[in-house]
Design an enzyme around this catalytic site. Structure first.
Site, PDB file in Angstrom:
ATOM      1  N   GLY A  62       0.798  -1.227   0.000  1.00 46.42           N
ATOM      2  CA  GLY A  62       0.000   0.000   0.000  1.00 46.42           C
ATOM      3  C   GLY A  62       0.826   1.270   0.000  1.00 46.42           C
ATOM      4  O   GLY A  62       0.546   2.186   0.769  1.00 46.42           O
ATOM      5  N   SER A  96      -0.541   5.503  -1.804  1.00 48.04           N
ATOM      6  CA  SER A  96      -1.241   6.704  -1.326  1.00 48.04           C
ATOM      7  C   SER A  96      -1.119   6.823   0.191  1.00 48.04           C
ATOM      8  O   SER A  96      -0.570   5.941   0.853  1.00 48.04           O
ATOM      9  CB  SER A  96      -2.725   6.666  -1.733  1.00 48.04           C
ATOM     10  OG  SER A  96      -3.390   5.670  -1.014  1.00 48.04           O
ATOM     11  N   GLY A  97      -1.626   7.925   0.697  1.00 51.76           N
ATOM     12  CA  GLY A  97      -1.770   8.128   2.140  1.00 51.76           C
ATOM     13  C   GLY A  97      -0.519   7.865   2.963  1.00 51.76           C
ATOM     14  O   GLY A  97       0.595   8.248   2.596  1.00 51.76           O
ATOM     15  N   GLY A 129       1.032   5.092   3.594  1.00 53.85           N
ATOM     16  CA  GLY A 129       1.992   4.176   2.971  1.00 53.85           C
ATOM     17  C   GLY A 129       2.951   4.883   2.040  1.00 53.85           C
ATOM     18  O   GLY A 129       4.143   4.554   1.998  1.00 53.85           O
ATOM     19  N   SER A 165      -4.665   0.012  14.233  1.00 52.43           N
ATOM     20  CA  SER A 165      -5.452   1.217  14.541  1.00 52.43           C
ATOM     21  C   SER A 165      -6.071   1.107  15.930  1.00 52.43           C
ATOM     22  O   SER A 165      -6.376   0.006  16.404  1.00 52.43           O
ATOM     23  CB  SER A 165      -6.570   1.355  13.503  1.00 52.43           C
ATOM     24  OG  SER A 165      -7.460   2.375  13.872  1.00 52.43           O
ATOM     25  N   TYR A 176     -14.340  -3.410  10.474  1.00 51.86           N
ATOM     26  CA  TYR A 176     -13.044  -2.715  10.342  1.00 51.86           C
ATOM     27  C   TYR A 176     -12.263  -2.859  11.652  1.00 51.86           C
ATOM     28  O   TYR A 176     -11.073  -3.200  11.650  1.00 51.86           O
ATOM     29  CB  TYR A 176     -13.262  -1.230  10.008  1.00 51.86           C
ATOM     30  CG  TYR A 176     -11.962  -0.446   9.926  1.00 51.86           C
ATOM     31  CD1 TYR A 176     -11.067  -0.654   8.871  1.00 51.86           C
ATOM     32  CD2 TYR A 176     -11.616   0.488  10.912  1.00 51.86           C
ATOM     33  CE1 TYR A 176      -9.868   0.050   8.798  1.00 51.86           C
ATOM     34  CE2 TYR A 176     -10.418   1.192  10.844  1.00 51.86           C
ATOM     35  CZ  TYR A 176      -9.557   0.973   9.788  1.00 51.86           C
ATOM     36  OH  TYR A 176      -8.366   1.658   9.721  1.00 51.86           O
TER      37      TYR A 176
HETATM   38  N1  LIG Z   1      -6.182   7.262   7.852  1.00 50.74           N
HETATM   39  C1  LIG Z   1      -6.344   7.012   9.129  1.00 50.74           C
HETATM   40  O1  LIG Z   1      -6.845   7.858   9.907  1.00 50.74           O
HETATM   41  C2  LIG Z   1      -5.889   5.692   9.711  1.00 50.74           C
HETATM   42  C3  LIG Z   1      -5.998   5.495  11.101  1.00 50.74           C
HETATM   43  C4  LIG Z   1      -5.581   4.289  11.648  1.00 50.74           C
HETATM   44  C5  LIG Z   1      -5.068   3.303  10.829  1.00 50.74           C
HETATM   45  N2  LIG Z   1      -5.002   3.505   9.479  1.00 50.74           N
HETATM   46  C6  LIG Z   1      -4.439   2.407   8.653  1.00 50.74           C
HETATM   47  O2  LIG Z   1      -3.415   2.934   7.820  1.00 50.74           O
HETATM   48  C7  LIG Z   1      -3.254   2.087   6.673  1.00 50.74           C
HETATM   49  C8  LIG Z   1      -3.108   2.943   5.432  1.00 50.74           C
HETATM   50  O3  LIG Z   1      -4.316   3.638   5.205  1.00 50.74           O
HETATM   51  P1  LIG Z   1      -4.411   5.131   4.641  1.00 50.74           P
HETATM   52  O4  LIG Z   1      -5.174   5.914   5.639  1.00 50.74           O
HETATM   53  O5  LIG Z   1      -3.096   5.619   4.195  1.00 50.74           O
HETATM   54  O6  LIG Z   1      -5.423   4.884   3.412  1.00 50.74           O
HETATM   55  P2  LIG Z   1      -5.240   5.015   1.827  1.00 50.74           P
HETATM   56  O7  LIG Z   1      -4.686   6.356   1.478  1.00 50.74           O
HETATM   57  O8  LIG Z   1      -6.560   4.622   1.274  1.00 50.74           O
HETATM   58  O9  LIG Z   1      -4.136   3.918   1.480  1.00 50.74           O
HETATM   59  C9  LIG Z   1      -4.421   2.552   1.472  1.00 50.74           C
HETATM   60  C10 LIG Z   1      -3.384   1.822   0.648  1.00 50.74           C
HETATM   61  O10 LIG Z   1      -3.702   0.436   0.667  1.00 50.74           O
HETATM   62  C11 LIG Z   1      -3.746  -0.041  -0.666  1.00 50.74           C
HETATM   63  N3  LIG Z   1      -4.706  -1.131  -0.823  1.00 50.74           N
HETATM   64  C12 LIG Z   1      -6.007  -1.127  -0.472  1.00 50.74           C
HETATM   65  N4  LIG Z   1      -6.571  -2.302  -0.778  1.00 50.74           N
HETATM   66  C13 LIG Z   1      -5.617  -3.065  -1.338  1.00 50.74           C
HETATM   67  C14 LIG Z   1      -5.595  -4.372  -1.878  1.00 50.74           C
HETATM   68  N5  LIG Z   1      -6.694  -5.141  -1.905  1.00 50.74           N
HETATM   69  N6  LIG Z   1      -4.427  -4.850  -2.371  1.00 50.74           N
HETATM   70  C15 LIG Z   1      -3.312  -4.082  -2.367  1.00 50.74           C
HETATM   71  N7  LIG Z   1      -3.274  -2.829  -1.871  1.00 50.74           N
HETATM   72  C16 LIG Z   1      -4.407  -2.327  -1.369  1.00 50.74           C
HETATM   73  C17 LIG Z   1      -4.186   1.173  -1.475  1.00 50.74           C
HETATM   74  O11 LIG Z   1      -3.898   0.957  -2.838  1.00 50.74           O
HETATM   75  P3  LIG Z   1      -4.697   1.696  -4.027  1.00 50.74           P
HETATM   76  O12 LIG Z   1      -3.875   2.910  -4.346  1.00 50.74           O
HETATM   77  O13 LIG Z   1      -4.706   0.687  -5.118  1.00 50.74           O
HETATM   78  O14 LIG Z   1      -6.070   2.018  -3.515  1.00 50.74           O
HETATM   79  C18 LIG Z   1      -3.377   2.258  -0.816  1.00 50.74           C
HETATM   80  O15 LIG Z   1      -2.063   2.266  -1.285  1.00 50.74           O
HETATM   81  C19 LIG Z   1      -4.460   1.152   6.665  1.00 50.74           C
HETATM   82  O16 LIG Z   1      -4.069  -0.131   7.131  1.00 50.74           O
HETATM   83  C20 LIG Z   1      -5.423   1.791   7.665  1.00 50.74           C
HETATM   84  O17 LIG Z   1      -6.276   0.839   8.286  1.00 50.74           O
HETATM   85  C21 LIG Z   1      -5.377   4.674   8.895  1.00 50.74           C
END
Ligand SMILES: NC(=O)c1ccc[n+]([C@@H]2O[C@H](COP(=O)([O-])OP(=O)(O)OC[C@H]3O[C@@H](n4cnc5c(N)ncnc54)[C@H](OP(=O)(O)O)[C@@H]3O)[C@@H](O)[C@H]2O)c1
Length: 282
Positions: free
Chosen positions: A3, A6-7, A9, A132, A161
């Protein structure tokens, strides 16, 4: 790492590239993969970033991606399991499991297991899992039915989730126990509440997110990536294992959820997950 397109990652990947790591990113979309490599390597002398295309919710893809990773790298220093989704509507994965659980837990569980040999060769090496504080909303965990497609109505989506994130931490703790003495450590972390597209499936969050991103309430992806990068690279964490590090303000004051105090539960989750992805439990 997974991942990195984006975000949080992408910022973890950027931090690893800047620290001189040769980075392999597991991602599911060719175009986003190419754009990410261009962005992360631009202006960084000697930057090495490669992508491995596969969908983490599809077990066949995970096996194929692991095989190509192992062909390319015979040893690994760090594995960051970051990819995740927060779905609002129930979906079923190609293998017949709840798709959010398949993406957030079963895929990373299988990938990590398939890469353990390379991590052992790279020891001292580290596994970092982006979990999380939402794990607190998981409710009671039914291990036998942990990946069964169920209802997302009312608070159901948030519970699933939360369950996926509780499974992330239980997996990390059990991995740490199983790898004790091998030089491979495993730690989980929570990045805080971060302005990313994670909740894009939830109506209104994009607008609300854009507003809150201008205030200190939401963290930037770079801030969200900080703890993961520290766990992945800083010498002070080299021998720490089995921890859950939360960047959510005030979370340190909350009691640990009961499930995380129960090693038997971690073992049961590992064994059930191994059966669901077709691995022998070891
Ligand atoms: N944002 C928050 O407030 C928060 C809080 C606590 C924990 N988290 C955790 O942080 C992590 C990253 O999330 P984020 O907030 O940065 O969200 P994000 O911007 O949506 O990034 C998610 C990443 O995961 C990839 N992904 C999703 N489904 C996938 C799949 N089936 N196979 C391969 N790659 C996949 C996405 O790829 P694509 O580009 O192809 O979509 C993207 O690169 C997650 O595990 C989330 O649970 C986030």
């Amino acid at each position: 790492m997974t991942g990195g397109t984006s975000g949080i990652g992408k910022e973890i990947a950027r931090g690893l590239v800047r620290r001189g790591f040769h980075v392999g990113i597991v991602c599911r979309n060719e175009l986003r993969a190419k754009a990410t490599v261009d962005e992360l390597t631009r202006g960084v002398r000697g930057a090495r970033v490669e992508t491995f295309i596969g969908d983490l919710s599809v077990q066949l893809d995970v096996r194929r991606v692991a095989a190509s990773l192992l062909e390319r790298f015979d040893r690994l220093d760090v594995l960051v399991n970051n990819a995740g989704v927060q779905l609002l509507r129930a979906k079923t994965s190609a293998d017949g499991h709840d798709r959010m659980i398949a993406t957030n837990h079963l895929g990373p569980f299988l990938l990590t297991n398939l890469l353990l040999g390379a991590l052992e060769k790279g020891a001292p090496s580290r596994v970092v899992v982006v979990a999380s504080e939402a794990h607190r909303q998981a409710g009671r965990l039914d291990v036998e039915r942990l990946a069964e497609p169920g209802s997302y109505r009312a608070a159901g989506a948030m519970r699933v989730y939360g369950r996926s994130k509780l499974l992330n931490i239980l997996f990390t703790q059990e991995l740490a126990r199983r790898m004790e003495g091998s030089g491979v450590t495993a730690n989980a972390m929570c990045p805080g509440v971060v302005a990313t597209g994670l909740a894009r499936d939830v109506w209104g969050t994009e607008r609300l997110g854009a507003l809150l991103a201008r205030t200190p309430v939401l963290r930037t992806p770079a801030q969200g990536a900080r703890m993961a990068l520290r766990l992945a690279t800083e010498p002070q964490y080299e021998t720490c294992s089995g921890g859950f590090y939360s960047s959510t303000p005030g979370a340190g004051l909350l009691p640990r959820v009961g499930a995380l105090k129960d090693p038997e539960l971690g073992r049961a989750v590992w064994e059930r997950s191994a059966r669901l992805v077709g691995l022998p439990s070891r």
